[in-house]
Design an enzyme around this catalytic site. Structure first.
Site: not given
Length: 464
Positions: A244-246
């Site tokens: 994920s982006k995080r």
């Protein structure tokens, strides 16, 4: 089928990550397959975290991938009046209402529910109902607008990826549509946008499945056409956790910088959650012709860097040499190397591309033609013996005298040197590679040397 219209709607709170890129690819390919349209929407209502840099990175990623959109980019923050108008319409129809709960009240509400062992959620205290007395409106509190979500029945849809899904309305509380500052929430804005933009098919990650019942109920409350939904399984990193982006994700543009070709990235992304028989390598046009929304996987896909490298290597091998030359030139210049306009870059690419998995690896090879080389000390000690140096000096004299600088002429000069010294080809070719190229292994050495600027090569063989 009415004209197919799909969209991708990233939030500019960071880079375009791989999961969103895959969703964009599937949405684009589905629209192109059906002769429809593909829309780019920027969901920038998270004002505190949205940045112009992120917007520009998203646009650059879409451009690099070649996912041309027919409309957009459309920015949600430029549509605030429209969301307010729709919210007021819902209030007027008794389908939404003002809620004056403070954040402290909501926190207390959740804590009380937890203490009783109940599911946490808004308890509907400001929801109008026949015979119900609402609390007194507190002073100085700006209300939110909440949706009066149906309290009975269930939401049912036939997911393009998951198949039939049923979720009871009792699982959902009354969604906030508009915050006190007038900015809409995700679930409200996305419904109004998809309605206004006549979106017919929505592909997105399966983390949105729990949002879908609220959205379907909103579509129905507005009397708006309902799009078809396809919720794609997540992509797992090589550690088995969600990419994920995080956590663990790398931006699309980082892969461009690392030397991947966009068509290879699209090919690889397509195979993460979709298949067409046993086909592994296929063109963009082939994908469009095949991508009819069928054969979507219901299971998560695993990101495999080694497989991506293999796919990229296939595309580099098949790429036009002139195109590779234009792609590798700026990579050489960024290393501080001077590359003459007439340098035979296409020929260099042709000779070395079969050995490379990325454009950076290709630049690693070609750097030896334009800048100094530093062979490993072990290679120098092993191969550049006094006898080898004498043979290289003799070869240099033969190369100086060549009337033409071609691979056959260089090969003939090497044979002459071998005959004069009594050496075998490896005893000359390996030291030559170490001294000229900085490494003991290369493609056919006569072909490699022919690509050198003659002066650069002769300088490397001088003074041994």
């Amino acid at each position: 089928m009415s004209q197919v219209r799909t969209r991708i709607a990233p939030s500019p709170t960071g880079f375009l990550h791989l999961g969103t890129a895959r969703t964009a690819l599937f949405s684009w390919a589905y629209a192109r397959h059906h002769g429809g349209q593909f829309v780019l929407r920027i969901e920038d209502t998270d004002v505190a975290r949205s940045t112009q840099d992120s917007v520009e990175q998203i646009l650059a990623s879409m451009h690099w991938l070649g996912l041309a959109y027919d409309e957009g980019p459309i920015y949600q923050m430029q549509r605030l009046e429209r969301y307010q108008a729709v919210a007021q319409q819902l209030i007027a129809e008794g389908k939404a209402y003002l809620c004056y709960c403070t954040p402290e009240e909501l926190d207390a509400m959740r804590e009380s529910q937890k203490a009783r062992g109940e599911k946490t959620g808004y308890d509907g205290r400001w929801r109008p109902a026949p015979g119900k007395t609402l609390p007194a409106i507190p002073e100085g509190v700006k209300p939110v607008i909440r949706f009066a979500n149906p309290q009975d029945g269930e939401v049912v849809w036939n997911d393009l990826c998951k198949g039939p899904i049923r979720i009871g309305n009792k699982e959902f509380d009354d969604l906030i549509l508009v915050r006190p500052d007038g900015v809409p929430t995700y679930n409200f804005a996305v419904v109004v946008d998809d309605w206004d933009m006549a979106i017919t098919h929505v592909f997105r990650g399966d983390e949105h499945i729990n949002n879908t019942p609220w959205q379907i109920n909103l579509f129905e409350a507005l009397g708006a056409p309902l799009p078809q939904f396809g919720h794609l399984p997540i992509i797992l990193g090589d550690d088995g956790l969600k990419l994920s982006k995080r956590r663990g994700a790398v931006s699309v543009t980082a892969y461009e910088e690392a030397g991947y070709l966009p068509e290879a990235m699209l090919n690889y992304l397509a195979r993460l959650g979709w298949s067409h028989g046993d086909d592994e390598i296929f063109s963009r046009d082939q994908m469009v012709s095949w991508f009819d929304g069928e054969h979507l996987s219901k299971s998560p896909s695993q990101w495999d860097p080694a497989k991506l490298e293999w796919v990229n290597a296939q595309y580099i091998k098949a790429a036009d040499d002139a195109r590779l030359a234009e792609l590798v030139r700026p990579r050489l210049l960024r290393r501080g190397l001077t590359v003459a306009p007439d340098a035979p870059l296409p020929g260099m690419c042709a000779l070395f591309k079969d050995r490379c998995t990325t454009l950076e690896a290709l630049a690693d090879w070609l750097a030896m033609f334009f800048g100094p080389v530093q062979p490993a000390e072990a290679d120098v000690a092993q191969h550049l013996t006094e006898g080898a140096k004498a043979a290289l000096a003799q070869l240099r004299e033969a190369l100086v005298a060549l009337p033409e600088w071609t691979a056959p002429a260089i090969g003939a000069a090497m044979k002459t040197t071998l005959a004069a010294t009594g050496l075998k080809m490896p005893q000359l070719a390996i030291p030559l590679r170490v001294q000229a190229c900085g490494r003991p292994q290369t493609p056919a050495i006569d072909q490699v040397l022919a690509l050198f600027d003659r002066k650069i090569l002769l300088d490397r063989l001088q003074g041994l």
